[in-house]
Design a protein around this motif. Structure first.
Motif, short mmCIF file in Angstrom:
data_model
loop_
_atom_site.label_atom_id
_atom_site.label_comp_id
_atom_site.label_asym_id
_atom_site.label_seq_id
_atom_site.Cartn_x
_atom_site.Cartn_y
_atom_site.Cartn_z
N MET A 114 0.85 -1.19 0.00
CA MET A 114 0.00 0.00 0.00
C MET A 114 0.89 1.24 0.00
O MET A 114 1.99 1.24 0.57
CB MET A 114 -0.89 0.04 1.25
N THR B 162 6.18 2.69 0.62
CA THR B 162 5.02 1.81 0.78
C THR B 162 4.88 1.31 2.22
O THR B 162 5.84 1.32 3.00
CB THR B 162 5.13 0.58 -0.15
N GLN C 226 3.24 -2.12 4.42
CA GLN C 226 2.89 -3.53 4.24
C GLN C 226 1.80 -3.90 5.25
O GLN C 226 1.96 -3.68 6.45
CB GLN C 226 4.12 -4.42 4.45
N ARG D 113 -6.24 -15.03 5.55
CA ARG D 113 -7.51 -15.40 4.91
C ARG D 113 -7.86 -16.84 5.27
O ARG D 113 -7.07 -17.75 5.06
CB ARG D 113 -7.38 -15.27 3.39
N ASP E 188 -6.85 1.40 2.59
CA ASP E 188 -6.19 0.09 2.52
C ASP E 188 -7.23 -1.01 2.34
O ASP E 188 -7.03 -1.97 1.58
CB ASP E 188 -5.40 -0.19 3.80
N ILE F 72 -8.39 -1.45 -1.25
CA ILE F 72 -7.40 -2.15 -2.06
C ILE F 72 -7.42 -3.64 -1.74
O ILE F 72 -7.34 -4.49 -2.64
CB ILE F 72 -6.00 -1.56 -1.81
N LEU F 73 -7.55 -3.98 -0.44
CA LEU F 73 -7.64 -5.39 -0.04
C LEU F 73 -8.86 -6.05 -0.67
O LEU F 73 -8.79 -7.18 -1.17
CB LEU F 73 -7.74 -5.50 1.49
N ARG F 74 -10.00 -5.37 -0.64
CA ARG F 74 -11.21 -5.92 -1.26
C ARG F 74 -10.96 -6.29 -2.71
O ARG F 74 -11.29 -7.41 -3.15
CB ARG F 74 -12.35 -4.89 -1.18
N SER F 75 -10.36 -5.38 -3.45
CA SER F 75 -10.09 -5.63 -4.86
C SER F 75 -9.07 -6.73 -5.05
O SER F 75 -9.24 -7.63 -5.90
CB SER F 75 -9.62 -4.33 -5.53
N ALA F 76 -8.00 -6.70 -4.25
CA ALA F 76 -6.92 -7.69 -4.40
C ALA F 76 -7.41 -9.10 -4.08
O ALA F 76 -6.92 -10.08 -4.65
CB ALA F 76 -5.75 -7.32 -3.49
N LEU F 77 -8.39 -9.21 -3.19
CA LEU F 77 -8.92 -10.51 -2.79
C LEU F 77 -10.06 -10.98 -3.69
O LEU F 77 -10.66 -12.03 -3.45
CB LEU F 77 -9.38 -10.46 -1.34
N GLY F 78 -10.36 -10.20 -4.70
CA GLY F 78 -11.37 -10.63 -5.68
C GLY F 78 -12.79 -10.27 -5.31
O GLY F 78 -13.73 -10.79 -5.92
#
Length: 384
Positions: A1, A12, A14, A19, A135, A138-144
């Motif tokens: 991030m 950045t 981290q 999950r 953050d 971004i996590l929502r998007s990165a996790l699909g």
């Protein structure tokens, strides 16, 4: 991030994420935050998965716990106290049970230590609720996840509310449990405790009219029935203490070294802490260090390669806990609560006054088996 969202190409941060996959067909990630601020989301994900093992929630959603900026395993980490501070016990903050009185000067000194220990003003300035919210997206998007599923408790409700405010089109479902009023300042503790009292009053009012409530059976803490149960427990505890001390003496007579370990200060980010291992009877320090629990065991093996030692507390775990037998007509939940009260919260003078017994007698009966063994060891040492 990005450490600073105004400079997305710069330094950045981290974010540590854990999950737990859904047991069935997943509807996507469910982000969790237990509040704080300062609660580690990774632990919360594991605890939630265990608590809801048979739930439709764990069947249909991947549980995602994340350590917000400055918390747990995320980087940069906030660190306001040195190892020396922890050893000296000088770790006061505004948190419950660690709070102290702060003047303007002492507050400035604490802030300065936090800045120094956390990598500078830029790092500390990047740890905010709104940064956490960004953050999360971004996590929502990165996790699909196409849309956000979120469960927040306490301060986590503030995070959820800000997320919905900042990304209203990205919200699918949210559960905000124990909402925090963002307008409250230093009086938030008073408001919280007032809420606790109101909840207790409602519970007590409901209990007074419920057929299955223990108080409806005529049971009160002043009743002789309850006192009889407590007296049985105390007598059983004395028997366990006697058995435990006999076990310790027999092991020592066989040449076994009984050791007593203690942790000094708190664990750091690598799960290490300062510790000491002592001969429980003489108090002599046999080994010390700064490591994980496994590292402590390795050092102890070096001290005694034949492993002719046993931890005093470990012996306690092997000793059967006192059991007064039947619940004497008490509801089982009340009997269990009485034992917990005696073991963890009860004050010797309070119990002595309640039972009408001398305090020194109750002190001897309430002391757990490890404390009893230590007390006997100390007396024998003085005699020797």
């Amino acid at each position: 991030m990005p450490l600073d969202y105004s400079d997305p190409e710069g330094r950045t941060a981290q974010i540590a994420v854990l999950r737990v996959p859904a047991r069935g067909k997943s509807k996507g990630p469910l982000l969790l935050n237990s509040g704080g601020p300062g609660g580690t989301g990774q632990n919360f994900a594991v605890q939630t998965d265990t608590a809801l093992a048979e739930s439709a929630v764990t069947e249909r959603f991947d549980l995602v716990g994340f350590d917000p900026r400055g918390v747990g395993a995320s980087k940069p980490a906030i660190s306001c106290f040195s190892k020396e501070d922890y050893l000296a016990g000088d770790v006061r903050t505004e948190l419950v049970l660690t709070a102290g009185r702060f003047s303007e000067d002492s507050t400035r000194r604490l802030v300065s230590k936090c800045v120094q220990g956390s990598g500078g003003e830029q790092h500390l300035g990047s740890v905010s609720t709104r940064d956490t919210v960004r953050d999360m997206d971004i996590l929502r998007s990165a996790l699909g996840g196409k849309k956000m599923n979120f469960l927040g408790q306490s301060y986590g409700t503030r995070i959820g509310a800000l997320y919905a405010q900042q990304f209203p089109g990205n919200v699918r479902t949210m559960v905000l449990d124990g909402a925090v009023d963002p307008h409250l300042g230093s009086e938030r503790r008073l408001s919280q405790y007032s809420g606790f009292q109101r909840s207790f009053d409602k519970m007590a009012e409901a209990c007074a009219t419920a057929e299955d409530c223990p108080t409806m059976r005529g049971i009160r803490m002043s009743d002789e029935l309850v006192k009889t149960h407590v007296r049985k427990w105390l007598a059983a505890n004395v028997a366990v203490q006697t058995s435990f001390r006999t076990k310790v003496r027999d092991l020592e007579a066989s040449g076994l070294l009984i050791v007593d370990g203690s942790q000094i200060g708190s664990y750091d980010k690598d799960n290490r802490a300062d510790w000491e291992i002592r001969d429980w009877r003489t108090g002599k320090v046999l080994a010390s260090g700064h490591s994980t629990f496994d590292g402590m065991n390795e050092v102890l093996v070096q001290v005694d390669p034949d492993q002719r030692f046993r931890f005093l507390d470990r012996l306690s775990e092997e000793t059967e806990l006192p059991d007064p037998g039947a619940t004497d007509g008490l509801p089982e939940s009340l009997a269990e609560a009485l034992v917990q009260w005696l073991e963890e919260k009860a004050d010797v003078a309070e119990v002595a006054e309640w039972l009408g017994e001398p305090a020194e007698v109750i002190d001897r009966q309430m002391r757990n088996e490890v404390d009893a063994a230590r007390a006997e060891g100390a007396r024998n040492q003085v005699t020797a």
